[in-house]
Design a protein around this motif. Structure first.
Motif, mmCIF file in Angstrom:
data_model
loop_
_atom_site.group_PDB
_atom_site.id
_atom_site.type_symbol
_atom_site.label_atom_id
_atom_site.label_comp_id
_atom_site.label_asym_id
_atom_site.label_seq_id
_atom_site.Cartn_x
_atom_site.Cartn_y
_atom_site.Cartn_z
ATOM 1 N N SER A 89 -6.481 -28.005 -14.030
ATOM 2 C CA SER A 89 -6.623 -29.144 -14.934
ATOM 3 C C SER A 89 -5.290 -29.896 -15.071
ATOM 4 O O SER A 89 -5.240 -31.132 -15.034
ATOM 5 C CB SER A 89 -7.108 -28.592 -16.271
ATOM 6 O OG SER A 89 -7.266 -29.590 -17.179
ATOM 7 N N ALA A 90 -4.184 -29.116 -15.185
ATOM 8 C CA ALA A 90 -2.862 -29.750 -15.311
ATOM 9 C C ALA A 90 -2.523 -30.505 -14.022
ATOM 10 O O ALA A 90 -1.993 -31.620 -14.055
ATOM 11 C CB ALA A 90 -1.805 -28.686 -15.602
ATOM 12 N N ALA A 98 -2.511 -21.225 -20.045
ATOM 13 C CA ALA A 98 -1.777 -21.230 -18.770
ATOM 14 C C ALA A 98 -1.289 -19.835 -18.405
ATOM 15 O O ALA A 98 -0.932 -19.575 -17.251
ATOM 16 C CB ALA A 98 -0.607 -22.206 -18.844
ATOM 17 N N GLN A 138 -2.881 -24.749 -24.936
ATOM 18 C CA GLN A 138 -2.504 -25.077 -23.550
ATOM 19 C C GLN A 138 -1.543 -24.013 -23.007
ATOM 20 O O GLN A 138 -1.691 -23.532 -21.877
ATOM 21 C CB GLN A 138 -1.852 -26.455 -23.485
ATOM 22 C CG GLN A 138 -2.818 -27.596 -23.757
ATOM 23 C CD GLN A 138 -2.144 -28.970 -23.795
ATOM 24 O OE1 GLN A 138 -0.945 -29.099 -23.553
ATOM 25 N NE2 GLN A 138 -2.919 -29.991 -24.122
ATOM 26 N N HIS A 139 -0.557 -23.617 -23.865
ATOM 27 C CA HIS A 139 0.438 -22.631 -23.437
ATOM 28 C C HIS A 139 -0.229 -21.277 -23.198
ATOM 29 O O HIS A 139 -0.008 -20.621 -22.184
ATOM 30 C CB HIS A 139 1.518 -22.531 -24.521
ATOM 31 C CG HIS A 139 2.608 -21.575 -24.165
ATOM 32 N ND1 HIS A 139 3.520 -21.837 -23.166
ATOM 33 C CD2 HIS A 139 2.924 -20.340 -24.665
ATOM 34 C CE1 HIS A 139 4.345 -20.817 -23.058
ATOM 35 N NE2 HIS A 139 4.002 -19.894 -23.956
ATOM 36 N N ALA A 148 -6.612 -23.748 -16.178
ATOM 37 C CA ALA A 148 -5.525 -24.508 -16.813
ATOM 38 C C ALA A 148 -4.638 -25.146 -15.746
ATOM 39 O O ALA A 148 -4.261 -26.323 -15.849
ATOM 40 C CB ALA A 148 -4.713 -23.592 -17.718
ATOM 41 N N THR A 185 -8.135 -17.721 -17.893
ATOM 42 C CA THR A 185 -8.114 -19.189 -18.062
ATOM 43 C C THR A 185 -7.034 -19.842 -17.190
ATOM 44 O O THR A 185 -7.047 -21.058 -17.004
ATOM 45 C CB THR A 185 -7.838 -19.560 -19.547
ATOM 46 O OG1 THR A 185 -6.696 -18.811 -19.982
ATOM 47 C CG2 THR A 185 -9.037 -19.282 -20.430
ATOM 48 N N VAL A 226 -8.470 -28.121 -26.424
ATOM 49 C CA VAL A 226 -7.692 -28.493 -25.232
ATOM 50 C C VAL A 226 -6.483 -29.355 -25.612
ATOM 51 O O VAL A 226 -5.456 -29.336 -24.933
ATOM 52 C CB VAL A 226 -8.611 -29.213 -24.199
ATOM 53 C CG1 VAL A 226 -7.801 -29.794 -23.048
ATOM 54 C CG2 VAL A 226 -9.655 -28.243 -23.651
ATOM 55 N N SER A 227 -6.581 -30.099 -26.718
ATOM 56 C CA SER A 227 -5.448 -30.953 -27.083
ATOM 57 C C SER A 227 -4.382 -30.181 -27.872
ATOM 58 O O SER A 227 -3.333 -30.726 -28.186
ATOM 59 C CB SER A 227 -5.929 -32.171 -27.879
ATOM 60 O OG SER A 227 -6.578 -31.730 -29.054
ATOM 61 N N ASN A 228 -4.645 -28.919 -28.171
ATOM 62 C CA ASN A 228 -3.686 -28.128 -28.945
ATOM 63 C C ASN A 228 -2.630 -27.527 -27.996
ATOM 64 O O ASN A 228 -2.960 -26.715 -27.128
ATOM 65 C CB ASN A 228 -4.469 -27.019 -29.667
ATOM 66 C CG ASN A 228 -3.557 -26.151 -30.533
ATOM 67 O OD1 ASN A 228 -2.348 -26.063 -30.271
ATOM 68 N ND2 ASN A 228 -4.126 -25.511 -31.535
ATOM 69 N N PRO A 229 -1.343 -27.915 -28.161
ATOM 70 C CA PRO A 229 -0.304 -27.426 -27.247
ATOM 71 C C PRO A 229 -0.216 -25.902 -27.211
ATOM 72 O O PRO A 229 0.072 -25.328 -26.161
ATOM 73 C CB PRO A 229 0.987 -28.025 -27.803
ATOM 74 C CG PRO A 229 0.566 -29.152 -28.681
ATOM 75 C CD PRO A 229 -0.805 -28.839 -29.162
#
Ligand SMILES: CC(C)=CCC/C(C)=C/CC/C(C)=C/C=C/C(C)=C/C=C/C=C(C)/C=C/C=C(C)/C=C/C=C(C)/C=C/CC(C)(C)O
Ligand SMILES: C[S@@+](CC[C@H](N)C(=O)[O-])C[C@H]1O[C@@H](n2cnc3c(N)ncnc32)[C@H](O)[C@@H]1O
Length: 372
Positions: free
Chosen positions: A40-41, A28, A24-25, A37, A33, A18-21
């Motif tokens: 969560s954001a 989204a 995350q990209h 996403a 997911t 989850v901390s990996n950008p």
């Protein structure tokens, strides 16, 4: 239950992901997911921006917006005039308030109360609390300093002088009238819930310990029309309760006794004692002193009713853990406890049985009854 090291390994793997950008990209955009996403954001953004929302709310309350819109929708021009704000600021405030459901559009350039605005209008105590939070903001200006120093020295501590313990009844009249008025204004948020969770008709005399200026006692007396009520509170507060009973025409069924519950025995005679928003103000030792004093003051079969916001289990309850956790830290004493903790303490004080009485809004108040 899985072994702890498996759970730790899963948490570490999830957190790395989850901390990996790049994850995350990807998350989204990927259809399965994407909703998680986005949610969560959005939740994280609400955490980041929550202080701004609170200030928009404060501005609306200070400018009396809910009352202005109570009779019906108003145009931006009329709102600008009524709130004495420049037109451009009115547009900005109303757009922000609309995004927070405080107001809603009722045609071009025209606003009505939104769902939150309407709920706020029906809950006068909440507006008082929102304005009172100015003191809390000041104490939270440097949260790390507050945590390091341990609280009890800022504006909330000054607002609640009894939290300093040493001389609970030495507070000046102004301080007492401010906190007593705030408590009385917010009592309607919880009184109906408490009496609904535990109807009082079967009782003869209710003693509300730490009962403030008598708002809960008056509510109880009006609900159970044969019930007599008594407030026990610090002498200057008890005097305010006496005045309220007289103003409400209840003096024939209501009295107030001044004293400190830290100083020994409570008055006897009541078959139900209530502690409403009291225990969470105090450390465990004082809570035990108070529970033991209530036990001694009750006759066999007597009931102790405890009503206050309590902590959830497990501890994932923002109102109890974050809001009251930090509020009481700043005030300098106490904590929100889990019902099971209070139950165990009541049993240690001698009570035979403790019953959980579900309430309609557990976030604001939960109720336990303990039987002597
Ligand atoms: C549209 C149609 C046809 C139907 C509508 C559908 C429907 C049912 C919608 C629901 C609408 C509704 C009824 C909404 C009601 C909302 C309510 C009642 C909201 C209430 C919110 C209350 C809040 C946020 C209370 C906050 C309380 C606070 C912050 C209290 C703080 C207390 C403190 C700090 C006490 C201090 C005392 C001390 C020192 C700890 O002892
Ligand atoms: C948070 S207020 C709750 C008031 C009321 N029960 C309510 O819910 O609106 C706490 C009350 O406890 C009273 N109090 C604090 N220390 C006390 C003491 N040592 N003896 C008696 N009352 C005390 C305060 O004066 C205040 O009225």
């Amino acid at each position: 239950m899985l072994p702890q090291h498996w759970l730790d390994a899963w948490t570490a793997w999830r957190n790395r992901l989850v901390s990996n950008p790049r994850f995350q990209h990807w998350a989204a955009g990927f259809p399965l997911t994407r909703p998680i996403a986005h949610q969560s954001a959005e939740r994280l953004f609400n955490l980041v921006a929550g202080f701004v929302y609170s200030q928009v709310l404060l501005a609306c309350v200070r400018l009396n917006l809910p009352t202005l819109l109570a009779p019906g929708p108003m145009t931006l021009e009329a709102l600008s005039k009524a709130m004495d704000l420049p037109f451009a600021s009115t547009v900005r405030l109303m757009s922000a308030a609309q995004s927070l459901n405080l107001v809603e559009l009722a045609g071009p350039g025209r606003y009505a109360l939104g769902m939150h605005g309407a709920a706020l209008l029906g809950n006068g105590g909440l507006s008082e609390m929102i304005q009172h939070h100015t003191l809390f903001y000041a104490d939270l200006a440097d949260p790390v300093a507050l945590l390091r120093q341990g609280g009890g020295q800022g504006q909330l501590a000054a607002f609640w002088p009894y939290a300093a313990y040493d001389k609970p009844d030495s507070a000046d009249g102004d301080a007492i009238s401010h906190y007593s008025a705030l408590m009385a204004a917010t009592q309607p948020m919880i009184a109906a819930d408490i009496v609904c969770a535990y109807p009082l008709d079967g009782h003869r005399l209710l003693m509300d310990v730490g009962g403030g200026e008598g708002a809960f006692a008056c509510f109880a007396a009006n609900e159970a029309t044969k019930l007599k009520v008594r407030v026990f509170d610090l002498p200057a507060v008890a005097e305010r309760a006496r005045q309220k009973f007289s103003a409400e025409g209840l003096s024939h069924r209501a009295d107030a006794v001044g004293g400190s519950f830290l100083d020994g025995d409570l008055p006897t005679g009541a078959d139900v004692i209530t502690l409403v928003r009291i225990l969470h103000d105090h450390d465990d030792q004082t809570v035990m002193t108070l529970l033991r004093a209530a036990y001694r003051a009750l006759p066999p079969g007597g009931v102790l009713l405890i009503g206050e916001p309590m902590s959830g289990a497990p501890a994932k309850d923002p109102m109890a853990e974050a809001y009251f956790g930090f509020y009481l830290l700043a005030m300098g004493r106490g904590r929100a406890r889990r019902p099971s903790e209070i139950k165990a303490m009541a049993k240690e004080a001698g009570f035979a049985r403790v019953v959980n009485r579900p309430t309609r809004t557990p976030m604001l108040v939960r109720v336990l009854t303990a039987y002597r």
